[in-house]
Motif scaffolding. Structure first.
Motif, short mmCIF file in Angstrom:
data_model
loop_
_atom_site.label_atom_id
_atom_site.label_comp_id
_atom_site.label_asym_id
_atom_site.label_seq_id
_atom_site.Cartn_x
_atom_site.Cartn_y
_atom_site.Cartn_z
N SER A 98 21.05 38.44 34.11
CA SER A 98 21.27 38.47 35.55
C SER A 98 22.01 37.19 35.94
CB SER A 98 19.93 38.54 36.28
OG SER A 98 20.13 38.44 37.67
N LEU A 99 23.11 37.35 36.66
CA LEU A 99 23.90 36.21 37.11
C LEU A 99 23.96 36.26 38.64
CD1 LEU A 99 26.84 36.46 34.56
CD2 LEU A 99 24.93 34.87 34.52
N PRO A 100 23.23 35.38 39.31
CA PRO A 100 23.22 35.43 40.77
C PRO A 100 24.55 35.05 41.40
CG PRO A 100 21.83 33.63 39.96
CD PRO A 100 22.31 34.40 38.77
N ASN A 101 25.39 34.29 40.68
CA ASN A 101 26.70 33.92 41.21
C ASN A 101 27.69 33.85 40.05
OD1 ASN A 101 29.02 32.49 42.15
ND2 ASN A 101 27.81 31.80 43.90
N LEU A 102 28.47 34.90 39.91
CA LEU A 102 29.40 35.00 38.79
C LEU A 102 30.46 33.90 38.82
CD1 LEU A 102 30.09 36.60 36.26
CD2 LEU A 102 31.40 38.18 37.70
N GLN A 103 30.92 33.52 40.00
CA GLN A 103 31.92 32.44 40.09
C GLN A 103 31.35 31.12 39.58
OE1 GLN A 103 32.94 32.95 44.24
NE2 GLN A 103 34.97 33.66 43.64
N ARG B 154 32.67 28.89 36.31
CA ARG B 154 32.99 27.46 36.42
C ARG B 154 32.16 26.61 35.46
NH1 ARG B 154 32.70 28.62 42.28
NH2 ARG B 154 34.79 29.29 42.82
N SER B 155 30.98 27.10 35.07
CA SER B 155 30.11 26.34 34.16
C SER B 155 30.53 26.46 32.70
CB SER B 155 28.65 26.79 34.31
OG SER B 155 28.43 28.04 33.67
N LEU B 156 31.39 27.42 32.37
CA LEU B 156 31.80 27.63 30.98
C LEU B 156 32.71 26.49 30.52
CD1 LEU B 156 32.53 31.46 31.09
CD2 LEU B 156 30.54 30.32 30.09
N ARG B 157 32.48 26.07 29.28
CA ARG B 157 33.28 25.00 28.68
C ARG B 157 34.25 25.60 27.66
NH1 ARG B 157 28.13 21.51 27.23
NH2 ARG B 157 27.74 23.53 26.37
N GLY B 158 35.12 24.78 27.16
CA GLY B 158 36.15 25.24 26.22
C GLY B 158 35.60 26.02 25.04
N GLU B 159 34.48 25.54 24.48
CA GLU B 159 33.92 26.20 23.30
C GLU B 159 33.25 27.54 23.62
OE1 GLU B 159 30.84 23.09 24.64
OE2 GLU B 159 33.00 23.15 24.40
N ASP B 160 33.07 27.84 24.90
CA ASP B 160 32.48 29.12 25.32
C ASP B 160 33.50 30.26 25.32
OD1 ASP B 160 29.94 27.95 25.78
OD2 ASP B 160 30.59 27.28 27.76
N TRP B 161 34.76 29.92 25.13
CA TRP B 161 35.84 30.90 25.15
C TRP B 161 36.40 31.08 23.74
CZ3 TRP B 161 36.82 33.38 29.69
CH2 TRP B 161 36.35 32.78 30.86
N LEU C 107 37.16 43.42 37.61
CA LEU C 107 36.99 42.65 38.84
C LEU C 107 37.69 41.31 38.65
CD1 LEU C 107 35.67 42.09 41.62
CD2 LEU C 107 33.68 41.22 40.35
N VAL C 108 38.68 41.02 39.48
CA VAL C 108 39.36 39.73 39.41
C VAL C 108 38.47 38.72 40.13
CG1 VAL C 108 41.43 38.42 39.96
CG2 VAL C 108 41.61 40.84 39.38
N ILE C 109 38.00 37.72 39.39
CA ILE C 109 37.08 36.73 39.94
C ILE C 109 37.83 35.58 40.60
CG2 ILE C 109 35.26 35.07 39.34
CD1 ILE C 109 34.58 37.05 37.03
N GLU C 110 38.88 35.12 39.94
CA GLU C 110 39.70 34.07 40.53
C GLU C 110 41.13 34.23 40.04
OE1 GLU C 110 38.83 30.27 37.66
OE2 GLU C 110 37.29 30.73 39.13
N GLY C 111 42.09 33.79 40.85
CA GLY C 111 43.49 33.89 40.48
C GLY C 111 44.08 35.24 40.83
N ASP C 112 45.06 35.64 40.05
CA ASP C 112 45.77 36.90 40.29
C ASP C 112 46.01 37.62 38.97
OD1 ASP C 112 48.81 36.48 39.26
OD2 ASP C 112 48.00 34.58 39.99
N GLU C 113 46.03 38.93 39.04
CA GLU C 113 46.40 39.74 37.88
C GLU C 113 47.35 40.82 38.37
OE1 GLU C 113 44.28 42.60 34.64
OE2 GLU C 113 43.37 40.63 34.90
#
Length: 114
Positions: A2-7, A11-18, A63-69
């Motif tokens: 459960s993620l109460p705030n996806l944004q 933002r909390s993800l770091r480089g190694e999480d990708w 779902l586009v969370i941030e930016g543009d697609e």
């Protein structure tokens, strides 16, 4: 999960999480079933990145969370929700970079090689 705030989560993800996904695009997998099954993933596009043409074998919800697609059918700013039904093909990209949540019923089939 459960993620109460996806944004905030994004933002909390770091480089190694990708993980590398395609040139200019990285992925943060929530789950990925084996043998082409369902998946949920955050895709992060660098500015100007584009994914090769692929066909949807099952439904894709995006779902586009941030930016543009964008793809061949239009442009999708943050907050846009798009459903790609089975049999549709496209080559999504981002002009300024973006993060999008994608939920696949089945893995996509790439039509063109990168």
């Amino acid at each position: 999960m459960s993620l109460p705030n996806l944004q905030d989560y994004v933002r909390s993800l770091r480089g190694e999480d990708w993980q590398p996904f395609r040139p200019g695009v990285t992925a943060h997998w929530f789950y990925r079933e084996p043998d082409g099954g369902g998946a949920a993933v955050l895709l992060r596009y660098e500015p100007g990145a584009r994914v090769a043409v692929h066909e949807h074998v099952g439904y894709e919800h995006m779902l586009v969370i941030e930016g543009d697609e964008y793809d061949e059918r239009g442009s999708y700013p943050a907050g846009s929700f798009v459903i790609n039904p089975p049999g549709t093909k496209h080559s999504p990209g981002s002009v300024g970079g973006c993060v999008a949540l994608l939920i696949y019923e089945k893995a996509v089939r790439f039509v063109d090689a990168d």
